[in-house]
Design a protein around this motif. Structure first.
Motif, mmCIF file in Angstrom:
data_model
loop_
_atom_site.group_PDB
_atom_site.id
_atom_site.type_symbol
_atom_site.label_atom_id
_atom_site.label_comp_id
_atom_site.label_asym_id
_atom_site.label_seq_id
_atom_site.Cartn_x
_atom_site.Cartn_y
_atom_site.Cartn_z
ATOM 1 N N ARG A 287 16.576 1.371 -31.261
ATOM 2 C CA ARG A 287 16.738 2.673 -30.622
ATOM 3 C C ARG A 287 18.163 2.815 -30.119
ATOM 4 N NH1 ARG A 287 11.425 4.095 -26.955
ATOM 5 N NH2 ARG A 287 9.837 3.643 -28.504
ATOM 6 N N GLY A 288 18.686 4.018 -30.183
ATOM 7 C CA GLY A 288 20.046 4.230 -29.709
ATOM 8 C C GLY A 288 20.519 5.626 -30.045
ATOM 9 N N GLU A 289 21.835 5.798 -30.138
ATOM 10 C CA GLU A 289 22.392 7.096 -30.436
ATOM 11 C C GLU A 289 22.654 7.227 -31.925
ATOM 12 O OE1 GLU A 289 26.125 7.309 -28.429
ATOM 13 O OE2 GLU A 289 27.118 5.967 -29.824
ATOM 14 N N CYS A 290 22.599 8.470 -32.418
ATOM 15 C CA CYS A 290 22.943 8.732 -33.809
ATOM 16 C C CYS A 290 24.459 8.724 -33.923
ATOM 17 C CB CYS A 290 22.373 10.084 -34.248
ATOM 18 S SG CYS A 290 22.502 10.378 -36.023
ATOM 19 N N ALA A 291 25.013 7.778 -34.653
ATOM 20 C CA ALA A 291 26.448 7.524 -34.684
ATOM 21 C C ALA A 291 27.214 8.653 -35.362
ATOM 22 C CB ALA A 291 26.718 6.203 -35.395
ATOM 23 N N ALA A 292 28.531 8.623 -35.208
ATOM 24 C CA ALA A 292 29.406 9.565 -35.896
ATOM 25 C C ALA A 292 29.532 9.149 -37.364
ATOM 26 C CB ALA A 292 30.777 9.589 -35.229
ATOM 27 N N PRO A 293 29.921 10.079 -38.243
ATOM 28 C CA PRO A 293 30.054 9.735 -39.669
ATOM 29 C C PRO A 293 31.052 8.607 -39.892
ATOM 30 C CG PRO A 293 30.071 12.110 -39.364
ATOM 31 C CD PRO A 293 30.151 11.506 -37.994
ATOM 32 N N PRO A 294 30.872 7.821 -40.955
ATOM 33 C CA PRO A 294 31.810 6.735 -41.251
ATOM 34 C C PRO A 294 33.172 7.288 -41.630
ATOM 35 C CG PRO A 294 30.279 7.041 -43.069
ATOM 36 C CD PRO A 294 29.791 7.915 -41.959
ATOM 37 N N SER A 295 34.201 6.512 -41.363
ATOM 38 C CA SER A 295 35.569 6.894 -41.693
ATOM 39 C C SER A 295 36.301 5.683 -42.222
ATOM 40 C CB SER A 295 36.288 7.445 -40.453
ATOM 41 O OG SER A 295 36.436 6.434 -39.473
ATOM 42 N N THR A 296 37.567 5.871 -42.529
ATOM 43 C CA THR A 296 38.368 4.744 -43.006
ATOM 44 C C THR A 296 38.609 3.724 -41.904
ATOM 45 O OG1 THR A 296 40.372 6.017 -42.495
ATOM 46 C CG2 THR A 296 39.528 6.134 -44.759
ATOM 47 N N HIS A 297 38.419 4.141 -40.638
ATOM 48 C CA HIS A 297 38.673 3.247 -39.512
ATOM 49 C C HIS A 297 37.419 2.527 -39.040
ATOM 50 C CE1 HIS A 297 42.669 5.006 -39.254
ATOM 51 N NE2 HIS A 297 42.115 6.210 -39.231
ATOM 52 N N SER A 298 36.256 3.153 -39.203
ATOM 53 C CA SER A 298 35.041 2.523 -38.685
ATOM 54 C C SER A 298 33.826 3.021 -39.452
ATOM 55 C CB SER A 298 34.877 2.846 -37.195
ATOM 56 O OG SER A 298 34.679 4.232 -37.008
ATOM 57 N N ARG A 299 32.836 2.164 -39.538
ATOM 58 C CA ARG A 299 31.531 2.533 -40.082
ATOM 59 C C ARG A 299 30.499 1.604 -39.456
ATOM 60 N NH1 ARG A 299 34.047 0.391 -44.831
ATOM 61 N NH2 ARG A 299 34.311 2.488 -45.632
ATOM 62 N N GLY A 300 29.436 2.191 -38.991
ATOM 63 C CA GLY A 300 28.396 1.393 -38.365
ATOM 64 C C GLY A 300 27.219 1.192 -39.304
ATOM 65 N N TYR A 301 26.611 0.022 -39.248
ATOM 66 C CA TYR A 301 25.440 -0.248 -40.071
ATOM 67 C C TYR A 301 24.563 -1.270 -39.359
ATOM 68 C CZ TYR A 301 28.088 -4.416 -41.475
ATOM 69 O OH TYR A 301 28.800 -5.590 -41.470
ATOM 70 N N THR A 302 23.317 -1.343 -39.814
ATOM 71 C CA THR A 302 22.326 -2.236 -39.212
ATOM 72 C C THR A 302 21.661 -3.049 -40.308
ATOM 73 O OG1 THR A 302 21.876 -0.662 -37.434
ATOM 74 C CG2 THR A 302 20.223 -2.365 -37.828
ATOM 75 N N ILE A 303 21.544 -4.344 -40.106
ATOM 76 C CA ILE A 303 20.835 -5.219 -41.044
ATOM 77 C C ILE A 303 19.388 -5.340 -40.556
ATOM 78 C CG2 ILE A 303 20.703 -7.508 -42.070
ATOM 79 C CD1 ILE A 303 23.701 -7.784 -41.644
ATOM 80 N N LEU A 304 18.461 -4.810 -41.329
ATOM 81 C CA LEU A 304 17.048 -4.851 -40.955
ATOM 82 C C LEU A 304 16.461 -6.225 -41.253
ATOM 83 C CD1 LEU A 304 15.910 -1.392 -42.350
ATOM 84 C CD2 LEU A 304 16.559 -1.953 -40.010
ATOM 85 N N GLY A 305 15.500 -6.630 -40.448
ATOM 86 C CA GLY A 305 14.856 -7.920 -40.676
ATOM 87 C C GLY A 305 13.882 -7.875 -41.846
ATOM 88 N N ARG A 306 13.530 -9.035 -42.382
ATOM 89 C CA ARG A 306 12.630 -9.113 -43.527
ATOM 90 C C ARG A 306 11.180 -9.322 -43.131
ATOM 91 N NH1 ARG A 306 13.095 -13.388 -46.867
ATOM 92 N NH2 ARG A 306 14.091 -14.679 -45.298
ATOM 93 N N LYS A 307 10.910 -9.507 -41.842
ATOM 94 C CA LYS A 307 9.563 -9.918 -41.432
ATOM 95 C C LYS A 307 8.504 -8.859 -41.727
ATOM 96 C CE LYS A 307 10.370 -8.347 -36.683
ATOM 97 N NZ LYS A 307 10.378 -8.756 -35.271
ATOM 98 N N ASN A 308 8.887 -7.573 -41.750
ATOM 99 C CA ASN A 308 7.912 -6.510 -41.976
ATOM 100 C C ASN A 308 7.946 -5.963 -43.401
ATOM 101 O OD1 ASN A 308 7.167 -6.646 -39.264
ATOM 102 N ND2 ASN A 308 8.803 -5.259 -38.665
ATOM 103 N N LEU A 309 8.721 -6.584 -44.280
ATOM 104 C CA LEU A 309 8.873 -6.064 -45.632
ATOM 105 C C LEU A 309 7.964 -6.815 -46.603
ATOM 106 C CD1 LEU A 309 12.758 -5.671 -45.810
ATOM 107 C CD2 LEU A 309 11.060 -3.964 -45.172
ATOM 108 N N PRO A 310 7.400 -6.110 -47.589
ATOM 109 C CA PRO A 310 6.629 -6.808 -48.622
ATOM 110 C C PRO A 310 7.551 -7.594 -49.534
ATOM 111 C CG PRO A 310 6.840 -4.477 -49.137
ATOM 112 C CD PRO A 310 7.414 -4.665 -47.770
ATOM 113 N N GLY A 311 6.995 -8.440 -50.351
ATOM 114 C CA GLY A 311 7.766 -9.277 -51.258
ATOM 115 C C GLY A 311 8.261 -8.496 -52.460
#
Length: 348
Positions: A287-311
């Protein structure tokens, strides 16, 4: 000894701060004005009727009446806030939203750790801006409301003033009942304590006619992670706020942890709450804020865990929902973009 531009700026700011915070002595000024008027009338009567008529006409206007100073016309041409060292009386954002300053406060951090002040709440949404110290602060003050409601923080979607310093943007205040609210701004005990902070509380009004939002920024087709991982775009979708509030993507589940990039465009960037669901389950940590669009200076991303994903051979459903506790955002346009990436090397 030569003085640097920064030292000169700090010295002028320190010298002018008491004058900015000192209330205007309206009663004393009115008394002196009335006395001056009487003197001018006596002089004009001696000089003749023609001169007297000129003097009376000149006294029909009070350009510095307190009502005019405290209530600037919202139709006046706004001043765009372009510097973190300015707290303009009013300014307009690109989507047509008008901000008007209704209160100010100063926190001299070396000598005080807290400042408390009252704000008249009219029912319009509120936001706060900070005139941050010229040097990068090691600690950012906390903003709370002590009356009429008890809150741990007054700010949304995240309880921090960082955006006010890094991008000179107003930070929204949670909705408050009409009346008088008591704001409290406190410096944390840890970290560097800069010399001085100035704050402005603004009320804002969306435009009467909502503008069409600019086209969303396209997500990058590929980008590299800090460990040399190569993230490749698998699926993406954009929707327009406020007509749409969420995006759902179904992607192949490879057994590797997917990478998620979420951002908002327009006046809603960094101002809406964001929730992420993986296969119907809310990922509370995301949960958090909806980030600003990516640019040449910054881009935000999140690595989701595998525990809830099917094989391998299955699918993963990722849903992103945005919202705001401030109803006036129903009249501010923007876009929501969700992009899912995959990396063969990413097996977390």
């Amino acid at each position: 000894m030569p003085v640097s531009r920064q030292d000169l700026h700090d010295l002028l700011e320190e010298r002018s701060r008491p004058a900015l915070d000192r209330p205007v002595p309206w009663d004393r000024l009115r008394t002196r004005t009335r006395a001056a008027r009487r003197r001018r009338l006596v002089t004009a009567a001696v000089a003749g009727a023609a001169a007297a008529s000129v003097v009376v006409a000149g006294m029909l206007v009070e350009p510095w009446s307190p009502a005019r100073v405290a209530q600037p016309r919202v139709t006046d041409a706004p001043t765009t806030a372009v510097s973190p060292h300015l707290l303009p009386a009013s300014f307009e954002e690109p989507d047509g939203t008008l901000y008007r300053r209704i209160a100010t406060a100063t926190l001299d951090a070396p000598t005080k750790s807290k400042v408390t002040f009252e704000v008249k709440v009219s029912g319009r949404p509120l936001a706060i801006m900070a005139n941050c110290p010229s040097r990068a602060p090691g600690a950012v003050p906390h903003v709370t409301v002590e009356k009429p409601v008890e809150r741990w923080t007054a700010l949304t979607p995240v309880p921090l003033l960082n955006a006010a310093c890094t991008s000179n943007r107003p930070v929204d205040v949670l909705p408050l009942p009409t009346g008088t609210a008591t704001f409290s701004i406190t410096m944390p005990k840890s970290g560097e304590r800069p010399k001085a902070w100035r704050f402005g509380v603004y009320e804002w009004t969306p435009p009467g006619t909502m503008k069409k939002p600019a086209p969303p920024v396209a997500p990058p087709k590929m980008f590299g992670g800090p460990a040399g991982d190569e993230y490749r775009l698998v699926a993406t979708q954009s929707v327009t706020w406020p007509a749409a509030r969420e995006v759902t993507l179904t992607v192949p589940a490879t057994g590797r942890a997917p990478v998620l990039m979420v951002y908002c465009g327009g006046g809603i960037a960094r101002r809406l709450n964001e929730e992420i669901f993986v296969n119907g389950r809310l990922e509370k940590a995301l949960r958090g804020e909806c980030a600003a669009p990516p640019s040449t200076h910054s881009r935000g991303y999140t690595i989701l865990g595998r525990k809830n994903l099917p094989g391998p051979g299955g699918t993963a459903t990722i849903k992103v929902r945005v919202s705001s506790p401030i109803s006036e955002y129903e009249r501010r346009p923007g876009t929501l973009t969700v992009a899912v990436y995959d990396s063969p090397a990413l097996t977390r």
